[in-house]
Design an enzyme around this catalytic site. Structure first.
Site, mmCIF file in Angstrom:
data_model
loop_
_atom_site.group_PDB
_atom_site.id
_atom_site.type_symbol
_atom_site.label_atom_id
_atom_site.label_comp_id
_atom_site.label_asym_id
_atom_site.label_seq_id
_atom_site.Cartn_x
_atom_site.Cartn_y
_atom_site.Cartn_z
ATOM 1 N N LYS A 1 -13.429 42.729 17.719
ATOM 2 C CA LYS A 1 -13.277 44.099 18.890
ATOM 3 C C LYS A 1 -13.777 45.170 18.257
ATOM 4 O O LYS A 1 -12.945 46.516 18.068
ATOM 5 C CB LYS A 1 -11.984 44.268 18.239
ATOM 6 C CG LYS A 1 -10.978 43.508 18.355
ATOM 7 C CD LYS A 1 -11.185 43.348 19.909
ATOM 8 C CE LYS A 1 -9.811 42.019 20.614
ATOM 9 N NZ LYS A 1 -7.893 42.263 20.561
ATOM 10 N N ASP B 1 -9.683 42.149 12.214
ATOM 11 C CA ASP B 1 -10.548 42.786 13.163
ATOM 12 C C ASP B 1 -11.627 43.778 12.291
ATOM 13 O O ASP B 1 -11.803 43.500 11.248
ATOM 14 C CB ASP B 1 -9.700 44.187 13.367
ATOM 15 C CG ASP B 1 -9.144 42.681 14.954
ATOM 16 O OD1 ASP B 1 -9.697 42.245 15.647
ATOM 17 O OD2 ASP B 1 -8.011 43.112 15.623
#
EC number: 2.1.1.107
Length: 469
Positions: free
Chosen positions: A281, A259
């Site tokens: 994200k 992420d």
């Protein structure tokens, strides 16, 4: 032209002392430490020294397991001894013991004097029955200790359980595979694969069942073709906050899905040749939708790959880790979860703000500040409590709304608040203010994300406890 090999000062060997007589001369702390090692090896220990000596009295367990002889040293005490240790505070006595032992061909260790010793104690990494010995031949004990500490972090504590399991199946494997090369290939696949990971995370029964299946042939193909997913919390950013297990799995993964919140310093620790996939994200900008991430984890594992799903903080705290492993479970893909230090804990600690304190806060509440369409159905009235700390994750953009709603539901505008940006990293910033003015301060100073917001009286402790500044 051949090069002559350098000779060793000592040969590293392992000695069976089970039930054998050993003599330790001295009642010092070093004598107690050597006694403990001999007892761990199953030896019968006699110690020559004062039973009322401070070092002995502070080691009650050792006293109960040994025979203490309060007499002067005499060579006759060496009869039937397998090894002798001289650890008194008298150099003359230690030399006398060494000479008497060597004259009788008995191995002797003189503490901190390798020149008088016929054997030395190595530094030990204990994963019984696996024991790793590290020695500098007595010349650099501090260097040996540093090396041992490094090895301790690299060797999983479950190695002993893995060795026990391997010994348990040794005869079965020998019966199943007639040739030594077949057995070697089998054990390499076991000890470097899913079975070992199951043992390391405490699932020995599952590992045992898998070994039985592999040997019976009933599920061998499925086991060989299916990889595993490691759902790993990378912590708030500082690589030193990674767990040993996280680091080990990062170094053995074939592919990593990471992420935005995973710091570059942590990504640098992932196996160099592992394929890296950025699944993003960021706010309103997901590189991959969650469902595609879930499907990719399943697909890669079924290709036989060891898949590292690396998440900032802890995967089970606003990390959607539960959704990902739920799909893995449905697909029958093996997985394990490694917790990480959540951002609230790491950022608070590095900012000098204890989340709880007997005089200021008896509870702490973690809340997502990632608001959709500038609205939120959070129970704001529950947040307005005395002696409570609030921590908002992903709340930088929604900070004006958070402040407004808390004040509207009764929280004082003067309530202390801290915003921690890039917490635990070298460029960490901490902005302290009051609930009523923090949004304006953030706008003026252009604080970058990611951030954690801490609200409550504990913020006032930062002035005295800020150890990182």
């Amino acid at each position: 032209m051949s090069t002559q090999l350098q000779t060793w000062d000592f040969l590293p060997i392992s000695m069976n002392l089970q039930g054998r007589e050993c003599l330790v001369v001295g009642d010092t702390e070093q004598a107690v430490r050597k006694t403990d090692l001999l007892l761990r090896a199953g030896a019968k220990v006699r110690l020559l020294g004062d039973p009322h000596a401070k070092a002995l009295k502070e080691s009650a367990d050792a006293l109960n397991a040994i025979t203490v002889i309060p007499d002067p040293f005499h060579p006759d005490l060496l009869q039937l001894c397998a090894v002798v240790v001289a650890a008194s505070d008298s150099a003359m006595l230690n030399q006398q013991v060494a000479q008497a032992a060597q004259a009788r061909g008995i191995p002797v260790n003189v503490v901190e004097q390798p020149e008088l010793s016929s054997f030395i104690f190595p530094s030990i990494i204990d994963r019984h029955p696996v024991l790793v010995s590290v020695t500098s031949s007595g010349g650099a004990p501090v260097l040996t200790r540093l090396l041992r500490n490094r090895l301790e972090s690299l060797i999983p504590h479950g190695f002993g359980r893995l060795a026990d399991l391997a010994m348990e199946f040794r005869d079965k494997v020998r019966s199943r595979f007639g040739h030594i090369n077949q057995r070697r290939r089998f054990w390499e696949s076991v000890l470097e694969g899913v079975v070992s990971d199951l043992v390391f995370c405490g699932r020995t029964d599952k590992a045992r069942a898998m070994l039985d299946d592999m040997l019976s042939g009933e599920q061998a193909d499925a086991i060989k073709d299916t990889g595993e997913v490691y759902l790993v919390g990378a912590g708030p950013g500082d690589p030193d906050l990674l767990t040993f297990r996280a680091l080990r799995l990062m170094r053995q993964a074939d592919v990593v899905l990471y992420d935005r919140l995973v710091s570059p310093q942590i990504l640098d620790l992932v196996r160099r040749d592992a394929k890296r996939i950025n699944v993003g994200k960021a706010r309103s900008n997901h590189t991959l939708p969650q469902q595609e991430i879930n499907a990719m984890l399943v697909e890669l594992a079924k290709e036989g790959k060891r898949v590292l799903r690396l998440k900032g903080g802890d995967p089970f705290i606003f990390g959607r880790g539960g959704e990902e492993i739920d799909q893995l479970a449905d697909a029958g893909v093996p997985f394990q979860v490694v917790p990480g230090i959540t951002a609230a804990s790491g950022c608070a600690a590095y900012s000098g703000i204890p989340l709880t304190h007997r005089d200021h806060s008896q509870s702490v509440r973690f809340v997502t500040g990632h608001l959709k369409s500038d609205t939120c159905d959070l129970p704001w009235h529950e947040f307005v409590q005395d002696n409570q700390t609030l921590v908002f994750y992903m709340g930088l953009v929604g900070l004006p709304i958070i402040s407004r709603e808390l004040i509207a539901h009764g929280m004082k505008p003067s309530t202390p608040i801290a915003l921690v940006s890039r917490g635990t990293l070298p460029d960490q910033q901490v902005l302290v203010g009051e609930l009523g003015n923090i949004a304006k301060k953030v706008e003026e100073q252009q604080i970058p994300g990611p951030t954690i917001i801490i609200i409550g009286d504990v913020v006032t402790l930062r002035d005295r406890l800020r150890w990182m500044d």
